[in-house]
Every structure is written in structure tokens, then in C-alpha cells.
Design a protein around this motif. Structure first.
Motif, mmCIF file in Angstrom:
data_model
loop_
_atom_site.group_PDB
_atom_site.id
_atom_site.type_symbol
_atom_site.label_atom_id
_atom_site.label_comp_id
_atom_site.label_asym_id
_atom_site.label_seq_id
_atom_site.Cartn_x
_atom_site.Cartn_y
_atom_site.Cartn_z
ATOM 1 N N LYS A 110 0.947 -1.278 -0.215
ATOM 2 C CA LYS A 110 0.252 -0.201 -0.282
ATOM 3 C C LYS A 110 1.669 1.543 0.237
ATOM 4 O O LYS A 110 2.045 1.249 0.656
ATOM 5 C CB LYS A 110 -0.916 0.366 0.764
ATOM 6 C CG LYS A 110 -1.416 -1.131 1.160
ATOM 7 C CD LYS A 110 -3.007 -0.654 1.713
ATOM 8 C CE LYS A 110 -4.482 -2.078 2.137
ATOM 9 N NZ LYS A 110 -5.273 -1.394 2.875
ATOM 10 N N VAL A 111 0.486 2.619 -0.474
ATOM 11 C CA VAL A 111 0.238 3.976 -0.690
ATOM 12 C C VAL A 111 -0.356 4.568 0.686
ATOM 13 O O VAL A 111 -1.227 4.215 1.121
ATOM 14 C CB VAL A 111 0.639 4.389 -1.742
ATOM 15 C CG1 VAL A 111 1.795 6.326 -2.461
ATOM 16 C CG2 VAL A 111 1.720 3.672 -3.048
ATOM 17 N N GLY A 112 0.648 5.228 1.723
ATOM 18 C CA GLY A 112 0.708 6.281 2.686
ATOM 19 C C GLY A 112 0.898 7.032 2.084
ATOM 20 O O GLY A 112 2.224 7.616 1.696
ATOM 21 N N VAL A 113 -0.413 8.640 2.231
ATOM 22 C CA VAL A 113 -0.356 9.867 2.102
ATOM 23 C C VAL A 113 -0.297 10.148 3.298
ATOM 24 O O VAL A 113 -1.371 10.798 4.126
ATOM 25 C CB VAL A 113 -0.333 10.589 1.415
ATOM 26 C CG1 VAL A 113 -0.643 11.511 0.971
ATOM 27 C CG2 VAL A 113 -0.626 9.662 0.175
ATOM 28 N N PHE A 114 1.178 10.705 4.259
ATOM 29 C CA PHE A 114 0.904 11.960 5.661
ATOM 30 C C PHE A 114 0.372 13.180 5.033
ATOM 31 O O PHE A 114 1.293 14.275 4.581
ATOM 32 C CB PHE A 114 2.136 11.577 5.831
ATOM 33 C CG PHE A 114 1.958 10.515 7.260
ATOM 34 C CD1 PHE A 114 1.309 9.386 6.859
ATOM 35 C CD2 PHE A 114 2.828 10.226 7.781
ATOM 36 C CE1 PHE A 114 0.684 8.140 7.202
ATOM 37 C CE2 PHE A 114 3.210 8.887 8.291
ATOM 38 C CZ PHE A 114 1.377 8.475 8.576
ATOM 39 N N ASN A 115 -0.786 13.526 4.843
ATOM 40 C CA ASN A 115 -0.692 15.388 4.943
ATOM 41 C C ASN A 115 -0.321 16.268 6.618
ATOM 42 O O ASN A 115 -1.790 16.037 7.292
ATOM 43 C CB ASN A 115 -2.053 15.566 5.089
ATOM 44 C CG ASN A 115 -2.935 16.568 4.232
ATOM 45 O OD1 ASN A 115 -2.134 18.029 4.575
ATOM 46 N ND2 ASN A 115 -3.812 16.844 3.671
ATOM 47 N N ARG A 116 0.442 16.545 6.522
ATOM 48 C CA ARG A 116 1.125 17.000 7.120
ATOM 49 C C ARG A 116 1.502 15.914 8.082
ATOM 50 O O ARG A 116 1.021 14.719 8.243
ATOM 51 C CB ARG A 116 0.453 17.909 8.478
ATOM 52 C CG ARG A 116 -0.566 19.465 7.677
ATOM 53 C CD ARG A 116 -1.161 20.311 8.962
ATOM 54 N NE ARG A 116 -1.209 21.583 8.591
ATOM 55 C CZ ARG A 116 -0.135 22.403 8.615
ATOM 56 N NH1 ARG A 116 1.165 22.654 8.342
ATOM 57 N NH2 ARG A 116 -1.020 23.789 7.248
ATOM 58 N N THR A 117 2.816 15.810 8.999
ATOM 59 C CA THR A 117 3.987 14.231 8.892
ATOM 60 C C THR A 117 4.155 14.661 10.503
ATOM 61 O O THR A 117 3.690 15.471 11.506
ATOM 62 C CB THR A 117 4.227 14.015 8.235
ATOM 63 O OG1 THR A 117 5.763 14.937 8.316
ATOM 64 C CG2 THR A 117 4.467 14.455 7.126
ATOM 65 N N HIS A 118 5.191 13.138 11.087
ATOM 66 C CA HIS A 118 5.392 13.379 11.960
ATOM 67 C C HIS A 118 6.090 14.044 11.908
ATOM 68 O O HIS A 118 6.912 14.704 13.348
ATOM 69 C CB HIS A 118 6.222 11.735 12.484
ATOM 70 C CG HIS A 118 6.863 11.692 11.000
ATOM 71 N ND1 HIS A 118 6.168 11.448 9.857
ATOM 72 C CD2 HIS A 118 8.224 11.524 10.709
ATOM 73 C CE1 HIS A 118 7.137 10.883 8.957
ATOM 74 N NE2 HIS A 118 8.403 10.837 9.456
ATOM 75 N N TYR A 119 6.591 15.365 11.362
ATOM 76 C CA TYR A 119 7.038 16.525 11.435
ATOM 77 C C TYR A 119 7.054 17.603 12.465
ATOM 78 O O TYR A 119 7.505 18.366 12.317
ATOM 79 C CB TYR A 119 8.480 16.839 10.044
ATOM 80 C CG TYR A 119 9.841 15.712 9.847
ATOM 81 C CD1 TYR A 119 10.288 16.036 9.861
ATOM 82 C CD2 TYR A 119 9.267 15.218 8.956
ATOM 83 C CE1 TYR A 119 11.407 14.997 9.668
ATOM 84 C CE2 TYR A 119 9.121 14.302 8.199
ATOM 85 C CZ TYR A 119 10.878 14.000 8.882
ATOM 86 O OH TYR A 119 12.347 13.154 8.383
ATOM 87 N N GLU A 120 5.501 17.380 12.130
ATOM 88 C CA GLU A 120 4.773 18.380 13.208
ATOM 89 C C GLU A 120 5.580 18.392 14.320
ATOM 90 O O GLU A 120 5.761 19.766 15.156
ATOM 91 C CB GLU A 120 3.246 17.999 12.616
ATOM 92 C CG GLU A 120 2.666 18.200 11.859
ATOM 93 C CD GLU A 120 2.452 19.517 11.017
ATOM 94 O OE1 GLU A 120 1.448 20.928 11.799
ATOM 95 O OE2 GLU A 120 3.429 20.042 10.667
#
Length: 284
Positions: A110-120
Motif C-alpha cells: 500500500k501507499v500511505g500519504v501523510f498530509n502533515r506528518t511526524h515532522y509537526e
């Protein structure tokens, strides 16, 4: 397209990187590219050997939502998952800062897309360090405990997290949508001037805009400390949305090609009986 020109392989200074780079016929080119990505994604889904994590970061109005819609619209819906990370919930705050991101990782195929991420956790919380208090960390008792070393330590843990999932077969691509302050102003005004877009506007956007320079410094530090060979950052000029979408899509395509996904094949004992199976169906 030479995607390497956007890849961060040495320290960058964001104010020296252009936010505009219009590409002719970007929308037409995107249609061709995303179809190719979708075909590769189908193979990746069938093979079940790799997963992909696409991370999108950028200032408010940088175009993350519309980019997701346009780049991934031809994907097999069963093989893509989008997660938008907002203010942590009470449950999420009872765990370490990476927990909610870890449980949202894409499964193999699968492809996961993080819209805003752990970098927040090294961006928003660095600009607003008081937010960290809600995590109830034993070693954090005052703002004096939230100096650069605290965030640099988090970045090291992020690097370790990404290395771990990369070693397990996750393709990690991180995109910073590099927007100019002037273009953000234009987009915020559009949200106010067009009634159908009013719902997108938040007064908080204006408060965060006043901290523009601080955010840029935090982004620059995070990008420079966490762009690795296994989880590279790409700084994408984002003033022109079609251009940004094409660059992101082209990067995903090139990186997927490197993995040489393969369609699974039937077991030999089943392959030997294909003619027999055909005959059974044809003779029904």
C-alpha cells in the motif's frame, strides 16, 4: 525531468531556493505521469513486498490537499491511504510523539500519504514550545527544557524511525512544498474573496503567518538534519500548483521504477493445471 535538482543531498538555505518554476503543459504531463504511477502501484499492491510513505509538509495554503487529489486520483482505492494529522487527541498524547504516526503506516503493498506528518513534532511544537507540555513528558517542566537540543534529539529519533521502516521495505519520500509569503497572501485573500472558499479560512492562519520567518528557520533545520539516503527530502517550488503536482508525481514515478515491482505468479502446481481449469469453465 531531473528530479535530483529538488532532492536535498547537502545543507540548503530555503531563502535561496526559488518558489516558482512554471513548467509548460504541466497539467497534461501530470495526466500521463499519474497513469504510469497508478500502473506501478497496482503491481506493488499485487506483489505485497514494498509499501510507500509519501510525506507532505508546507505552510498553510501550500496546496497539500489539492496535490493529493490530483496526483493520486487514478490510484486503486484499495491500495492508498491518506492521513491528515491535526492536534493530537487525548489518547495520542498518552503515547510517545511517534506512536500515532507509526500505527498509521501503510501495510506492505500500500501507499500511505501523510498530509502533515511526524515532522509537526519538530516544527509547530518548536514554534510553539508550550504545546509540548500537553505531552506530559517527565523531563520537561518548563520552557527551559525545550531548547534546540530537545528538538534535535527528536530529529534523531525520527531518523531512526525512518531507517527502521525503510529497512522493512517502505519507500519514504518527503516533500516540502516551498511557497512564497506573497503567494500565501494571494491564496488567503482568495479564500476570503470567494464565498465558496470561505470555509477554508481560519483566523489562526493569520496568526501563524506572522511567524513566517520562524517557521522557515525550523523547516530549514529539520530538512537539513533529516534528509537521508533512505528518506530524502525534496524541496518543491509551490507557487504554481500544476508545477508542484507534476514534480511530486514525477519523483514518485522515478523512485517506484527503481524498485522493479513484479507481478506475482501462480505456484508451479497451479500453472501446470491452467489448461485443465480453462476446460472446466468452458465445459460448464
Amino acid at each position: 525531468m531531473d528530479i535530483n535538482k529538488y532532492k536535498v543531498t547537502e545543507p540548503v538555505e530555503l531563502h535561496k531556493i526559488p518558489t516558482q518554476e512554471p513548467i509548460e503543459d504541466a497539467e497534461k504531463k501530470l495526466k500521463r505521469v499519474r497513469k504510469k504511477i497508478a500502473n506501478l502501484q497496482n503491481t506493488m499492491y499485487a506483489e505485497g513486498k514494498y509499501s510507500a510513505l509519501i510525506c507532505l509538509q508546507g505552510m498553510d495554503t501550500s496546496g497539500k490537499d489539492s496535490l493529493i487529489r490530483e496526483v493520486f486520483k487514478q490510484f486503486n482505492a484499495r491500495g492508498v491511504e491518506v492521513h491528515s494529522f491535526k492536534v493530537p487527541t487525548e489518547l495520542e498524547l498518552k503515547h510517545d510523539f511517534l506512536w500515532r504516526h507509526y500505527i498509521a503506516l501503510p501495510a506492505k503493498g500500500k501507499v500511505g500519504v501523510f498530509n502533515r506528518t511526524h515532522y509537526e513534532n519538530v516544527l509547530v511544537t518548536r514554534v510553539h514550545p508550550e504545546y509540548v507540555f500537553s505531552e506530559n513528558i517527565p523531563t520537561v517542566n518548563s520552557l527551559d527544557d525545550l531548547k534546540d537540543d530537545f528538538y534535535h534529539s527528536r530529529m534523531e529519533r525520527i531518523n531512526q524511525f525512518e531507517k527502521h521502516i525503510s529497512d522493512n521495505g517502505t519507500i519514504i519520500l518527503k516533500f516540502f512544498l516551498h511557497l512564497s509569503k506573497d503567494e500565501q497572501k494571494n491564496r488567503l485573500l482568495r479564500r476570503l474573496n470567494i464565498p465558496e472558499k470561505n470555509w477554508k479560512f481560519s483566523a489562526g492562519d493569520l496568526k501563524e503567518r506572522k511567524l513566517w520567518d520562524t517557521y522557515q528557520e525550523c523547516y530549514e533545520d529539520a530538512i537539513n538534519r533529516t534528509s537521508t539516503y533512505y528518506a530524502p527530502w525534496f524541496v518543491v517550488p509551490a507557487d504554481d500548483k500544476p508545477t508542484a503536482r507534476l514534480i511530486v508525481a514525477s519523483t514518485i514515478l522515478e523512485e517506484f521504477k527503481k524498485c522493479d515491482f513484479k507481478e506475482p505468479v501462480l505456484e508451479p502446481k497451479l500453472m501446470d493445471k491452467i489448461d485443465e481449469f480453462k476446460a472446466q469453465l468452458n465445459n460448464e
